[in-house]
Design a protein around this motif. Structure first.
Motif: not given
Lengths: 197, 197
Positions: B38-43
């Motif tokens: 999630x954090x990777x996609x959000x970033x």
């Protein structure tokens, strides 16, 4: 109706606590108005945030690559530990510039309604720290679950040779008496002290 | 006191509108609890959000690589244009599933106190769209600045051969009369209609 990547951004923002559709849209438009450098730096920070951050194995406070700024500080009083529920509580207490001992972060409170039991909290590692400790200060918010947690810890720690204290409850500074709830007033009365000259 | 990357994350979050220190901390801890994917996609979404998003050159609505889902839709009524202040207003109106014409997004309202003048808004391109348009519906929030903007547009558009209308102001559905403000009641009375059988 929104462009796909923008709709995705709104969805990610909706993961934040208390953020619904409207706030997420507002945040997304605000982000779109920021400059590229900020967005790039923000995005990179997000992607890597989990890489180098972990709870300190000693006290549980959020720290970078195992270096806890509090436990590692030789200038602090290593014989006293303040037990708090959350990382934010450490920051709040540090802002007072009054307490110079160590901390222990439980990462929650015992709550039968939410299914949080002592074994779910960072309690066991507290017991391993008692040998070098003279005083444990319990600084947990006085809610129902907080009270349960404080009483549990008190009972657990009593078996060991350590002084267990608790931060005072009473009327907050600047509060007006007639707006205070009854429990607070009862505590404030019980904890009354002789006036100092 | 927080690890450097975490403090940075809090600072980025404080850029969001209405987000102060406390909310930013809460958001940062919530993000830290999300999984890596999630954090990777959000970033990544954050980093690239400005790359492929731009206002539609025709109507000003946020769109991807020049493809405006509304202007490009041949099924819509291309002879009517609804003028709104913000992109979000388009979404709100689309949710009603009642209006099937085109839009024109001003990206703000005229405000002498905030130093926003007609030339700062997406007004000029509206004039270029009038040839193929029969009706302009002004749907701007009835605030003081909104009223100024609506009156300005009305005056400007009157010189051209186009019908200018305005969405009705009155008591919102479900509202109770004695809680409504006076201006709303005055508008509601002025705009009264004959009961339909």
């Amino acid at each position: 109706m929104y462009p796909e990547s923008f709709a995705r951004l709104i969805n990610y923002l909706k993961h934040l606590p208390g953020v619904g559709e409207k706030s997420a849209q507002r945040y997304a438009f605000a982000l779109l108005a920021e400059d590229e450098d900020y967005l790039k730096a923000f995005g990179e920070t997000l992607e890597k945030i989990k890489e180098d951050i972990a709870p300190c194995p000693n006290c549980g406070f959020i720290s970078q690559k195992g270096h806890c700024p509090i436990c590692d500080d030789v200038m602090r009083d290593h014989e006293s530990i303040m037990v708090v529920s959350y990382d934010q509580d450490v920051i709040a207490m540090e802002k007072t510039n009054t307490y110079h001992g160590l901390y222990h972060v439980l990462h929650g409170v015992i709550s039968s309604s939410k299914g949080v039991y002592p074994e779910d909290l960072n309690i066991e590692s507290l017991l391993n720290r008692l040998d070098s400790t003279k005083e444990i200060i319990i600084a947990i918010s006085p809610t129902i679950d907080g009270e349960t947690t404080a009483l549990y810890l008190d009972k657990l720690l009593k078996r060991h040779d350590v002084l267990v204290t608790r931060i005072a409850h009473g009327l907050p500074m600047g509060a007006s008496l007639d707006y205070a709830d009854e429990l607070t007033l009862i505590q404030a009365l019980r904890n009354r002290k002789k006036m100092e000259d």
